[in-house]
Design a protein around this motif. Structure first.
Motif, PDB file in Angstrom:
ATOM      1  N   SER A 220       6.825  20.127 -20.503  1.00 14.54           N
ATOM      2  CA  SER A 220       6.804  20.315 -21.844  1.00 14.54           C
ATOM      3  C   SER A 220       6.957  21.757 -21.866  1.00 14.54           C
ATOM      4  O   SER A 220       7.361  22.285 -20.974  1.00 14.54           O
ATOM      5  CB  SER A 220       5.330  20.254 -22.542  1.00 14.54           C
ATOM      6  N   THR A 238      13.230  20.928 -29.169  1.00 15.45           N
ATOM      7  CA  THR A 238      14.160  22.008 -28.814  1.00 15.45           C
ATOM      8  C   THR A 238      14.615  21.574 -27.151  1.00 15.45           C
ATOM      9  O   THR A 238      15.239  22.406 -26.576  1.00 15.45           O
ATOM     10  CB  THR A 238      13.480  23.459 -28.801  1.00 15.45           C
ATOM     11  N   SER A 253      -0.811  18.366 -24.716  1.00 12.06           N
ATOM     12  CA  SER A 253      -1.690  18.048 -25.532  1.00 12.06           C
ATOM     13  C   SER A 253      -1.108  17.111 -26.730  1.00 12.06           C
ATOM     14  O   SER A 253      -1.885  16.283 -27.440  1.00 12.06           O
ATOM     15  CB  SER A 253      -2.175  19.350 -26.363  1.00 12.06           C
ATOM     16  N   ASN A 272      -5.208  13.219 -19.655  1.00  9.68           N
ATOM     17  CA  ASN A 272      -5.898  14.657 -20.142  1.00  9.68           C
ATOM     18  C   ASN A 272      -7.338  14.640 -20.046  1.00  9.68           C
ATOM     19  O   ASN A 272      -8.230  13.807 -20.211  1.00  9.68           O
ATOM     20  CB  ASN A 272      -5.294  14.572 -21.645  1.00  9.68           C
TER      21      ASN A 272
HETATM   22  C1  LIG Z   1      10.021  25.182 -33.283  1.00  8.91           C
HETATM   23  C2  LIG Z   1       9.438  24.754 -32.064  1.00  8.91           C
HETATM   24  C3  LIG Z   1       9.992  23.989 -31.062  1.00  8.91           C
HETATM   25  C4  LIG Z   1       9.122  23.482 -30.151  1.00  8.91           C
HETATM   26  N1  LIG Z   1       9.884  22.600 -29.231  1.00  8.91           N
HETATM   27  C5  LIG Z   1       9.278  22.092 -28.209  1.00  8.91           C
HETATM   28  C6  LIG Z   1       9.516  21.164 -27.181  1.00  8.91           C
HETATM   29  O1  LIG Z   1      10.836  20.805 -27.267  1.00  8.91           O
HETATM   30  N2  LIG Z   1       9.036  20.817 -26.427  1.00  8.91           N
HETATM   31  C7  LIG Z   1       7.636  20.913 -26.380  1.00  8.91           C
HETATM   32  O2  LIG Z   1       6.880  20.541 -25.291  1.00  8.91           O
HETATM   33  N3  LIG Z   1       7.057  21.706 -27.001  1.00  8.91           N
HETATM   34  C8  LIG Z   1       7.778  22.624 -27.823  1.00  8.91           C
HETATM   35  N4  LIG Z   1       7.039  23.480 -28.945  1.00  8.91           N
HETATM   36  C9  LIG Z   1       5.818  23.746 -28.502  1.00  8.91           C
HETATM   37  C10 LIG Z   1       4.579  23.076 -28.843  1.00  8.91           C
HETATM   38  O3  LIG Z   1       4.421  23.349 -30.345  1.00  8.91           O
HETATM   39  C11 LIG Z   1       3.459  23.147 -28.102  1.00  8.91           C
HETATM   40  O4  LIG Z   1       2.963  24.529 -28.087  1.00  8.91           O
HETATM   41  C12 LIG Z   1       3.725  22.510 -26.488  1.00  8.91           C
HETATM   42  O5  LIG Z   1       4.319  21.285 -26.601  1.00  8.91           O
HETATM   43  C13 LIG Z   1       2.345  22.498 -25.775  1.00  8.91           C
HETATM   44  O6  LIG Z   1       2.540  21.965 -24.548  1.00  8.91           O
HETATM   45  P1  LIG Z   1       1.442  21.593 -23.438  1.00  8.91           P
HETATM   46  O7  LIG Z   1       1.059  20.275 -24.460  1.00  8.91           O
HETATM   47  O8  LIG Z   1       2.028  21.529 -22.372  1.00  8.91           O
HETATM   48  O9  LIG Z   1       0.364  22.604 -23.774  1.00  8.91           O
HETATM   49  P2  LIG Z   1      -0.965  22.752 -24.339  1.00  8.91           P
HETATM   50  O10 LIG Z   1      -0.927  22.148 -26.166  1.00  8.91           O
HETATM   51  O11 LIG Z   1      -1.651  23.949 -23.957  1.00  8.91           O
HETATM   52  O12 LIG Z   1      -1.957  21.457 -23.875  1.00  8.91           O
HETATM   53  C14 LIG Z   1      -2.209  21.459 -22.491  1.00  8.91           C
HETATM   54  C15 LIG Z   1      -2.939  19.956 -22.506  1.00  8.91           C
HETATM   55  O13 LIG Z   1      -3.654  19.906 -21.109  1.00  8.91           O
HETATM   56  C16 LIG Z   1      -5.001  19.630 -20.825  1.00  8.91           C
HETATM   57  N5  LIG Z   1      -5.485  19.833 -19.744  1.00  8.91           N
HETATM   58  C17 LIG Z   1      -5.978  21.130 -19.345  1.00  8.91           C
HETATM   59  N6  LIG Z   1      -6.244  20.945 -17.976  1.00  8.91           N
HETATM   60  C18 LIG Z   1      -6.146  19.795 -17.646  1.00  8.91           C
HETATM   61  C19 LIG Z   1      -6.292  19.302 -16.461  1.00  8.91           C
HETATM   62  N7  LIG Z   1      -6.736  19.746 -15.389  1.00  8.91           N
HETATM   63  N8  LIG Z   1      -6.187  17.732 -16.280  1.00  8.91           N
HETATM   64  C20 LIG Z   1      -5.577  17.096 -17.393  1.00  8.91           C
HETATM   65  N9  LIG Z   1      -5.417  17.737 -18.514  1.00  8.91           N
HETATM   66  C21 LIG Z   1      -5.673  19.137 -18.779  1.00  8.91           C
HETATM   67  C22 LIG Z   1      -5.540  20.152 -22.375  1.00  8.91           C
HETATM   68  O14 LIG Z   1      -6.777  19.408 -22.659  1.00  8.91           O
HETATM   69  C23 LIG Z   1      -4.317  19.913 -23.153  1.00  8.91           C
HETATM   70  O15 LIG Z   1      -4.282  18.964 -23.990  1.00  8.91           O
HETATM   71  C24 LIG Z   1       8.034  23.591 -29.850  1.00  8.91           C
HETATM   72  C25 LIG Z   1       7.273  24.749 -30.627  1.00  8.91           C
HETATM   73  C26 LIG Z   1       7.825  25.190 -31.923  1.00  8.91           C
HETATM   74  C27 LIG Z   1       7.321  26.025 -32.824  1.00  8.91           C
END
Ligand SMILES: Cc1cc2nc3c(=O)[nH]c(=O)nc-3n(C[C@H](O)[C@H](O)[C@H](O)COP(=O)(O)OP(=O)(O)OC[C@H]3O[C@@H](n4cnc5c(N)ncnc54)[C@H](O)[C@@H]3O)c2cc1C
Lengths: 305, 257
Positions: A220, A238, A253, A272
Motif C-alpha cells: 500500500s 496512484t 485498512s 487485519n
Molecule cells: C489522491 C490519493 C491517492 C492515493 N493513492 C493510493 C494508492 O495508490 N495506493 C494506496 O495503497 N493508497 C493510496 N492512497 C492512500 C490511502 O488513502 C491510504 O492512506 C492508504 O491506502 C492506507 O494504507 P494502509 O492500509 O497500509 O494503512 P492504514 O490505513 O494505516 O491501515 C493499516 C491497517 O493495518 C492494520 N494493522 C495494524 N497492525 C496490524 C497487525 N499487527 N496485524 C494486522 N493488521 C494490522 C490496521 O488495523 C489497519 O487497518 C492515496 C491517497 C490519496 C489522497
C-alpha cells in the motif's frame, strides 16, 4: 433539475470518468449539458450540448481559466448542480467553482439516497448524508461509484468556446510514472503489505508468504512513501491496478484509493487486527489476527504442503 | 518571510467510530487523537522552507477545542515558531466553507507569503479547505503536491495525478499549497525540541471573535455503511486460522493447485 457535467481530458486523451458523470445525472433524473477542455478528436459518447475549449499546453491544466469558462457556461445554462469527478482534476477545480458561485460543495459522492447525496468519512467507516442549503451546488463523484453498465453513446452537439491563455499558475508538462520494475498487473497471486506491518524488517515475512504462494508481493502507499518498498510495488489509484486470482492484503485498512487498484481481484483474503477495517467490505475472507503471528505460521504450513 | 501552516486534529482511523447523539458526526469520547496525516507533510515542508530561507516566521494554525493544543504542540516541536489556536468546541459542525472563512479571515490580516495545508483531512476528507482559503484571499493555489521547491518568490512543484503521473506546475508567491502523502519524510520531534516547544507562544482566541459564517452544507444523517455481507470473518488462534485459510484457498481458489 439540470446539471453541468465537467469532463476530464489529459495529454491527448479523454478520461473515462465522463460516463460516470452522465450516469449520475441520469440517476438524479436531471437534464444536463457538458463542459470539456479537450479536443474534437476525442469526444465523449453523449447526446447533449458539449461546450468545448481546445486543450493546448497553455490551457490544458489551468484551473483559473477553466473556472472562468465554466462560469460563462453556467450563466447560459443555469444548472442547479455542477458535477465533477473526485480526481486530481476535479478536487482541484471544484472549490474554485464553489466559491465563485456561492455554492456548497459536496465532495466524493458515493450514493444517491432519497434524492440527497451520501459521502464517506473516516476512511469509509462512516457515511454522511448531506444537503446543500445553497441554490446551486458543486459535487464531485468518487471514482467507480457511478460506473454505468454500458458506456453511453451518441454524438454531442459541440459548441466551441474561445480559450485564451493566462492565469496565475503555469503548467510545465507531465512527468511519466516511474518505470515499473515489476508488472503486478500480470501477477496471478499478490500478497501486499500495508502500514500494519509496523516496521520495514517485517516486509520480509510478506515476501516469504508471496514466495510460498508462488506470487509477487505488493504494497500500500504508506509502505512505499516510507521507502520500505519500491514505487513499482504500489497498488492503487496512484500505483498499479491489479486483477490477480488471489490478493492477500496484510495490514491494509482498505482505503478507497487502495481498493480502486485491487477490487477486481478474483479472491481477496485480508489479514487485519481490526474487525471493522473497510477492507472487510470487499474481502472474501477477513482473518482477524496479528499479521506478525499469522503470516509466518501460514507461510510455514504452506511450505510444508 | 511569513509562513502559515494549517493543521487539523483527527482521530486515529483504526478507532471504532460511534455516531454521536445528534446523529451528525462521530462520538468524540474514547478516541485517540493525532495530527491529520496530510498535515504532517505540510508542517514538515513548512519547517524545511523556514530552514532554507533562514529569516522566516512560521505560524501553525488549528481550529478546535482545547484538546487540539496537544497536536499543535507537536507542530511546534517539529519546528513551527508559534501557534494560533481558534478555540471552537463545535468546529465539527462547521463545513469546509465555514472553516476556510475563519482561516482566510486570520490570514488576510497577517499577509502570509506562503500557506501550507494538507490536501484533505482523514476524517471529513472533503479536500476543499486549502483551495477555498486561497480563493478567498485571491492568491494562487497548487494542490496535491508530491514535490515542492521555492526560490526567489517562485514555487516549482509537482502535482500527483492518477496512475503515478505528475504535472509540473509553478506560481509566484503569495500562494497556498496543499500537501499530498509522500511529499517528504515528516520528522519525529526530538525530546529537546518537545521541551523547547513548551515555551513557544500558543495563543488561543475564541471563535466568536472571528464572526464565524454559517455552514452552507447540512448533515442530515451519519451512519456506518450497510454491510454488504458475503465476506467470511475468521477469528481465533493463529495456527488454527492458518489451517482454515489453507483449506479455503484450496477449495475456493486455484492458488494452491
Ligand atoms: C489522491 C490519493 C491517492 C492515493 N493513492 C493510493 C494508492 O495508490 N495506493 C494506496 O495503497 N493508497 C493510496 N492512497 C492512500 C490511502 O488513502 C491510504 O492512506 C492508504 O491506502 C492506507 O494504507 P494502509 O492500509 O497500509 O494503512 P492504514 O490505513 O494505516 O491501515 C493499516 C491497517 O493495518 C492494520 N494493522 C495494524 N497492525 C496490524 C497487525 N499487527 N496485524 C494486522 N493488521 C494490522 C490496521 O488495523 C489497519 O487497518 C492515496 C491517497 C490519496 C489522497
Amino acid at each position: 433539475m439540470k446539471t453541468l457535467l465537467i469532463a476530464e481530458y489529459r495529454d491527448g486523451k479523454l478520461l473515462g470518468t465522463s460516463s460516470e458523470l452522465i450516469n449520475f445525472s441520469a440517476q438524479l433524473g436531471a437534464g444536463s449539458a457538458m463542459f470539456l477542455v479537450g479536443s474534437e478528436n476525442a469526444l465523449p459518447g453523449y447526446s447533449g450540448k458539449l461546450y468545448l475549449a481546445e486543450a493546448t499546453p497553455a490551457t490544458e491544466f489551468n484551473p483559473g481559466l477553466h473556472k472562468q469558462l465554466i462560469l460563462e457556461v453556467i450563466a447560459k445554462e443555469q444548472p442547479q448542480m455542477v458535477v465533477l469527478p473526485h480526481s486530481s482534476y476535479g478536487w482541484d477545480l471544484a472549490p474554485r467553482l464553489a466559491l465563485a458561485l456561492n455554492a456548497a460543495q459536496i465532495s466524493e459522492v458515493v450514493e444517491i439516497k432519497d434524492g440527497t447525496l451520501v459521502v464517506p468519512s473516516c476512511n469509509a467507516k462512516l457515511r454522511r448524508q448531506v444537503k446543500a442549503t445553497t441554490d446551486i451546488s458543486v459535487v464531485t463523484l468518487q471514482g467507480g461509484a457511478f460506473t454505468p453498465a454500458d458506456d453511453p453513446t451518441g454524438a454531442p452537439e459541440v459548441i466551441k468556446l474561445e480559450a485564451t491563455s493566462g492565469g496565475d499558475i503555469q503548467f510545465k508538462g507531465y512527468e511519466a510514472a516511474a518505470a515499473t520494475a515489476v508488472d503486478l498487473s500480470k501477477a496471478e497471486i499478490i500478497v501486499s503489505a500495508g502500514r500494519g506491518i509496523g516496521k520495514p524488517e517485517n516486509l520480509q515475512m510478506i515476501e516469504n508468504l508471496a514466495k510460498a504462494l508462488k506470487g509477487e508481493y505488493g504494497a500500500s502507499r504508506p509502505v512505499v512513501d516510507a521507502e520500505w518498498a519500491e514505487q513499482s510495488r504500489q497498488v492503487g489509484t496512484t500505483g498499479q491496478t491489479v486483477t490477480p486470482k488471489l490478493y492477500v492484503a496484510c495490514g491494509i485498512s482498505g482505503a478507497i484509493q487502495h481498493l480502486a487498484g485491487m477490487k477486481k481481484s478474483e479472491f481477496v483474503l485480508a489479514i487485519n487486527t481490526d474487525k471493522d477495517a473497510p477492507i472487510g467490505e470487499i474481502a472474501d475472507v477477513l482473518a482477524v489476527a496479528d499479521l506478525k503471528q499469522l503470516v509466518p505460521i501460514l507461510t510455514e504450513k504452506l511450505n510444508a504442503l | 518571510m511569513k509562513i502559515l501552516v494549517c493543521i487539523k486534529q483527527v482521530p486515529d482511523m483504526e478507532s471504532k467510530f460511534k455516531v454521536n447523539a445528534a446523529g451528525n458526526w462521530y462520538e468524540e469520547t474514547d478516541l485517540a487523537w493525532r495530527m491529520n496525516e496530510y498535515d504532517e507533510y505540510a508542517v514538515e515542508q513548512a519547517v524545511q522552507l523556514k530552514t532554507q530561507v533562514g529569516d522566516a516566521d512560521l505560524c501553525v494554525l488549528c481550529i478546535g477545542s482545547d484538546r487540539v493544543k496537544e497536536t499543535m504542540k507537536k507542530a511546534l516541536a517539529m519546528g513551527c515558531d508559534r501557534g494560533f489556536h481558534i478555540a471552537d468546541d463545535e468546529s465539527h459542525l462547521k463545513d469546509p466553507f465555514a472553516i476556510a472563512s475563519l482561516i482566510a479571515g486570520y490570514a488576510k490580516e497577517q499577509s502570509f507569503d506562503l500557506i501550507f495545508t494538507g490536501m484533505q483531512s482523514q476524517d471529513r476528507g472533503s479536500a476543499q479547505v486549502g483551495v477555498l482559503v486561497a480563493e478567498m484571499l485571491g492568491i494562487p493555489s497548487l494542490t496535491t503536491l508530491v514535490e515542492f521547491s521555492y526560490a526567489d518568490g517562485e514555487i516549482n512543484a509537482k502535482r500527483e495525478l492518477e496512475g503515478g503521473i505528475k504535472a509540473k506546475v509553478s506560481c509566484k508567491t503569495p500562494a497556498l499549497v496543499t500537501c499530498q502523502l509522500g511529499l517528504n519524510t515528516p520528522r519525529y520531534p526530538t525530546l529537546p525540541n518537545i521541551m523547547k516547544a513548551k515555551k513557544k507562544e500558543l495563543l488561543s482566541t475564541p471563535v466568536a471573535e472571528f464572526n464565524p459564517v454559517a455552514a452552507i452544507l447540512e448533515t442530515l444523517q451519519v451512519a456506518p455503511p450497510e454491510k454488504k455481507g458475503g465476506g467470511l470473518i475468521l477469528e481465533g488462534d493463529p495456527a488454527e486460522l492458518a489451517d482454515q485459510l489453507i483449506k479455503i484457498l484450496k477449495e475456493k481458489t486455484t492458488a494452491l493447485a
